[in-house]
Write an enzyme that holds these catalytic residues in place. Sequence first.
Site, PDB file in Angstrom:
ATOM      1  N   SER A 124       0.841  -1.196   0.000  1.00 19.85           N
ATOM      2  CA  SER A 124       0.000   0.000   0.000  1.00 19.85           C
ATOM      3  C   SER A 124       0.875   1.244   0.000  1.00 19.85           C
ATOM      4  CB  SER A 124      -0.879  -0.001   1.263  1.00 19.85           C
ATOM      5  OG  SER A 124      -1.478   1.258   1.476  1.00 19.85           O
ATOM      6  N   TYR A 148      -1.781  -0.466  10.817  1.00 20.77           N
ATOM      7  CA  TYR A 148      -2.044  -1.094   9.508  1.00 20.77           C
ATOM      8  C   TYR A 148      -0.848  -0.898   8.589  1.00 20.77           C
ATOM      9  CZ  TYR A 148      -3.573  -1.564   4.717  1.00 20.77           C
ATOM     10  OH  TYR A 148      -3.630  -1.908   3.394  1.00 20.77           O
ATOM     11  N   LYS A 152       2.113  -3.593   6.806  1.00 17.77           N
ATOM     12  CA  LYS A 152       2.531  -3.651   5.395  1.00 17.77           C
ATOM     13  C   LYS A 152       4.044  -3.502   5.287  1.00 17.77           C
ATOM     14  CE  LYS A 152      -1.468  -4.255   3.475  1.00 17.77           C
ATOM     15  NZ  LYS A 152      -1.805  -5.557   2.847  1.00 17.77           N
TER      16      LYS A 152
HETATM   17  P1  NAD Z   1     -10.998  -6.976   1.061  1.00 21.78           P
HETATM   18  O1  NAD Z   1     -11.243  -6.913   2.517  1.00 21.78           O
HETATM   19  O2  NAD Z   1     -12.120  -6.816   0.109  1.00 21.78           O
HETATM   20  O3  NAD Z   1     -10.248  -8.349   0.686  1.00 21.78           O
HETATM   21  C1  NAD Z   1      -9.418  -8.998   1.603  1.00 21.78           C
HETATM   22  C2  NAD Z   1      -9.907 -10.449   1.673  1.00 21.78           C
HETATM   23  O4  NAD Z   1      -9.059 -11.166   2.536  1.00 21.78           O
HETATM   24  C3  NAD Z   1     -11.337 -10.566   2.222  1.00 21.78           C
HETATM   25  O5  NAD Z   1     -12.106 -11.344   1.340  1.00 21.78           O
HETATM   26  C4  NAD Z   1     -11.156 -11.266   3.581  1.00 21.78           C
HETATM   27  O6  NAD Z   1     -12.246 -12.126   3.867  1.00 21.78           O
HETATM   28  C5  NAD Z   1      -9.855 -12.023   3.347  1.00 21.78           C
HETATM   29  N1  NAD Z   1      -9.076 -12.281   4.569  1.00 21.78           N
HETATM   30  C6  NAD Z   1      -8.728 -11.413   5.537  1.00 21.78           C
HETATM   31  N2  NAD Z   1      -7.993 -12.033   6.476  1.00 21.78           N
HETATM   32  C7  NAD Z   1      -7.864 -13.340   6.084  1.00 21.78           C
HETATM   33  C8  NAD Z   1      -7.232 -14.485   6.619  1.00 21.78           C
HETATM   34  N3  NAD Z   1      -6.600 -14.431   7.800  1.00 21.78           N
HETATM   35  N4  NAD Z   1      -7.305 -15.648   5.936  1.00 21.78           N
HETATM   36  C9  NAD Z   1      -7.971 -15.724   4.755  1.00 21.78           C
HETATM   37  N5  NAD Z   1      -8.617 -14.669   4.191  1.00 21.78           N
HETATM   38  C10 NAD Z   1      -8.554 -13.499   4.860  1.00 21.78           C
HETATM   39  O7  NAD Z   1      -9.856  -5.881   0.767  1.00 21.78           O
HETATM   40  P2  NAD Z   1      -9.257  -5.407  -0.641  1.00 21.78           P
HETATM   41  O8  NAD Z   1      -9.614  -3.983  -0.806  1.00 21.78           O
HETATM   42  O9  NAD Z   1      -9.559  -6.385  -1.696  1.00 21.78           O
HETATM   43  O10 NAD Z   1      -7.670  -5.452  -0.316  1.00 21.78           O
HETATM   44  C11 NAD Z   1      -6.917  -6.584  -0.650  1.00 21.78           C
HETATM   45  C12 NAD Z   1      -5.510  -6.314  -0.161  1.00 21.78           C
HETATM   46  O11 NAD Z   1      -5.030  -5.095  -0.736  1.00 21.78           O
HETATM   47  C13 NAD Z   1      -5.422  -6.120   1.353  1.00 21.78           C
HETATM   48  O12 NAD Z   1      -4.230  -6.760   1.823  1.00 21.78           O
HETATM   49  C14 NAD Z   1      -5.289  -4.620   1.527  1.00 21.78           C
HETATM   50  O13 NAD Z   1      -4.545  -4.281   2.685  1.00 21.78           O
HETATM   51  C15 NAD Z   1      -4.567  -4.226   0.283  1.00 21.78           C
HETATM   52  N6  NAD Z   1      -4.814  -2.840  -0.121  1.00 21.78           N
HETATM   53  C16 NAD Z   1      -6.095  -2.413  -0.329  1.00 21.78           C
HETATM   54  C17 NAD Z   1      -6.316  -1.075  -0.694  1.00 21.78           C
HETATM   55  C18 NAD Z   1      -7.713  -0.555  -0.905  1.00 21.78           C
HETATM   56  O14 NAD Z   1      -7.902   0.679  -0.855  1.00 21.78           O
HETATM   57  N7  NAD Z   1      -8.685  -1.404  -1.126  1.00 21.78           N
HETATM   58  C19 NAD Z   1      -5.248  -0.205  -0.863  1.00 21.78           C
HETATM   59  C20 NAD Z   1      -3.960  -0.687  -0.648  1.00 21.78           C
HETATM   60  C21 NAD Z   1      -3.757  -2.010  -0.285  1.00 21.78           C
HETATM   61  C1  WQD Z   2      -9.745   9.415   0.510  1.00 28.58           C
HETATM   62  C2  WQD Z   2     -10.041  10.899   0.701  1.00 28.58           C
HETATM   63  C3  WQD Z   2     -10.433  11.520   2.975  1.00 28.58           C
HETATM   64  C4  WQD Z   2     -14.150   9.205   3.351  1.00 28.58           C
HETATM   65  C5  WQD Z   2      -7.010   4.641   2.807  1.00 28.58           C
HETATM   66  C6  WQD Z   2      -5.960   3.939   3.619  1.00 28.58           C
HETATM   67  C7  WQD Z   2      -4.924   3.365   2.690  1.00 28.58           C
HETATM   68  C8  WQD Z   2      -5.582   2.514   1.617  1.00 28.58           C
HETATM   69  C9  WQD Z   2      -6.614   3.316   0.868  1.00 28.58           C
HETATM   70  C10 WQD Z   2      -5.484   0.256   2.392  1.00 28.58           C
HETATM   71  C11 WQD Z   2      -9.345  11.504   1.908  1.00 28.58           C
HETATM   72  C12 WQD Z   2     -11.690  11.721   2.126  1.00 28.58           C
HETATM   73  C13 WQD Z   2     -13.001   9.773   2.851  1.00 28.58           C
HETATM   74  C14 WQD Z   2     -15.234  10.038   3.711  1.00 28.58           C
HETATM   75  C15 WQD Z   2     -13.967  11.952   3.043  1.00 28.58           C
HETATM   76  N1  WQD Z   2      -6.203   1.370   2.168  1.00 28.58           N
HETATM   77  N2  WQD Z   2     -12.906  11.124   2.690  1.00 28.58           N
HETATM   78  N3  WQD Z   2     -15.100  11.389   3.534  1.00 28.58           N
HETATM   79  O1  WQD Z   2      -7.405   7.644   3.461  1.00 28.58           O
HETATM   80  O2  WQD Z   2      -6.443   7.956   1.117  1.00 28.58           O
HETATM   81  O3  WQD Z   2      -6.424   5.713   2.145  1.00 28.58           O
HETATM   82  O4  WQD Z   2      -7.576   3.767   1.843  1.00 28.58           O
HETATM   83  O5  WQD Z   2      -4.343   0.084   2.138  1.00 28.58           O
HETATM   84  O6  WQD Z   2      -4.026   2.611   3.466  1.00 28.58           O
HETATM   85  O7  WQD Z   2      -5.320   4.898   4.450  1.00 28.58           O
HETATM   86  O8  WQD Z   2      -8.564   6.683   1.411  1.00 28.58           O
HETATM   87  O9  WQD Z   2     -10.921   6.659   0.725  1.00 28.58           O
HETATM   88  O10 WQD Z   2     -10.397   6.765   3.209  1.00 28.58           O
HETATM   89  O11 WQD Z   2     -10.009   8.767   1.759  1.00 28.58           O
HETATM   90  O12 WQD Z   2     -13.870  13.195   2.893  1.00 28.58           O
HETATM   91  O13 WQD Z   2     -16.326   9.587   4.195  1.00 28.58           O
HETATM   92  O14 WQD Z   2     -11.442  11.063   0.900  1.00 28.58           O
HETATM   93  O15 WQD Z   2     -10.259  12.584   3.897  1.00 28.58           O
HETATM   94  O16 WQD Z   2      -8.984  12.840   1.583  1.00 28.58           O
HETATM   95  P1  WQD Z   2      -7.187   7.116   2.087  1.00 28.58           P
HETATM   96  P2  WQD Z   2     -10.047   7.148   1.810  1.00 28.58           P
END
Ligand code: NAD
Ligand code: WQD
Length: 338
Positions: A124, A148, A152
């Site tokens: 991330s 979190y 990572k």
């Molecule tokens: P998500 O929660 O939709 O998917 C994660 C999946 O992992 C879920 O289906 C959950 O049931 C499963 N899971 C969690 N813990 C588990 C475990 N111990 N064993 C087996 N399954 C497990 O989230 P996502 O948005 O698809 O994110 C996927 C990955 O990408 C995550 O590692 C997240 O940290 C990373 N990521 C997401 C974002 C984002 O904004 N969505 C941004 C950066 C990184």
């Molecule tokens: C985006 C923008 C908020 C919600 C997070 C995690 C990051 C990654 C992605 C996992 C910001 C604004 C949001 C709301 C708002 N996840 N906002 N009202 O914070 O950039 O990143 O998700 O890896 O680790 O930190 O994403 O979508 O929460 O926010 O105004 O109800 O929208 O302030 O500017 P963020 P976000």
Amino acid sequence: MTILLTGGTGYIGSHTAAVLVEAGYEVVLLDNLSNSRPEVLERLRQVTGRTLPFVEADVRDRPKLAAVLREYGCTAVIHFAGLKAVGESVRQPLAYFDNNVGGTLALLQAMQEAGVATIVFSSSATVYGEPQYLPLDEAHPTSAANPYGRTKLHIEEMLSDLCRAEPAWRAACLRYFNPAGAHPSGLIGEDPNGVPNNLMPYITKVASGELPSLGIFGNDYPTPDGTGVRDYIHVMDVAAGHVAALSFLQREAGWHAINLGTGRGYSVLEMLRAFEQACDHAIAHEFKARRPGDIASCYANPAKAASVLGWRATRGIEEMCESAWRWCRASKGATRSP
Ligand code: NAD
Ligand code: WQD
């Protein structure tokens, strides 16, 4: 090649599964369903025309993971499984270390036992902490602003140590910025449990009438319109980045960190206006205080992905909003917001 997708029924995992199948890969989905539903499997069958093998299991179950890797003859793993809510991680740090770091350790040990040494890891942009410069490239210092993000960072470092100790290992840490949008079919998309933390699913729920109004966290940031700027990237582009990373790792061993972003930042208000265009109605919103821990701006320098993966994001915020709205209407039935 058969790829194990841990967290495969989740948001990014399910979209990546669809893209991998289309690219000719065999996939096996493994998930404990803690943040996704088994209904995704039927929708993936409609999208891909295939019934994808699914194993309900926890990545912390090392013997089970080793057995699955062997049973399906997996040659690589894409590791999506993890908890991802920043605020929750502050309240429950041990749960995040157990699930994310402990789960990854068990997975890597299972891979070692099964003789699988190729992994793509869902990292991330949060590992960059408070940006010291923008756009963010992979040389930017890393730091953790919350548990979190620290999970990572720890996982990236575990992978780096492993690749240094065992040169046969190949690891790509894909640093996602802000994934958004849904599969063009409208059959799969982001389906978070409870009230969403992230902007796009929150806007979607307001647009569909499930939530009354969007609170915009701060309009006094040093940005063009005062609201937060982020690098939103279509989930289908993120999925395509994984296909490119798997190909890259077939050529390159060792540890690699690579940004998955568009290189373009959009503000909260810009995303809101884009979504209003997509759903063809106004979306109720009000300005609120800044959210603790938020930064003003964050967006990627995507040059390394272009040069080493031959990958670039191709979809804009219009397509992110249109696909998210299509998914919302298809999955929940949208009503006009009040
Ligand atoms: P998500 O929660 O939709 O998917 C994660 C999946 O992992 C879920 O289906 C959950 O049931 C499963 N899971 C969690 N813990 C588990 C475990 N111990 N064993 C087996 N399954 C497990 O989230 P996502 O948005 O698809 O994110 C996927 C990955 O990408 C995550 O590692 C997240 O940290 C990373 N990521 C997401 C974002 C984002 O904004 N969505 C941004 C950066 C990184
Ligand atoms: C985006 C923008 C908020 C919600 C997070 C995690 C990051 C990654 C992605 C996992 C910001 C604004 C949001 C709301 C708002 N996840 N906002 N009202 O914070 O950039 O990143 O998700 O890896 O680790 O930190 O994403 O979508 O929460 O926010 O105004 O109800 O929208 O302030 O500017 P963020 P976000």
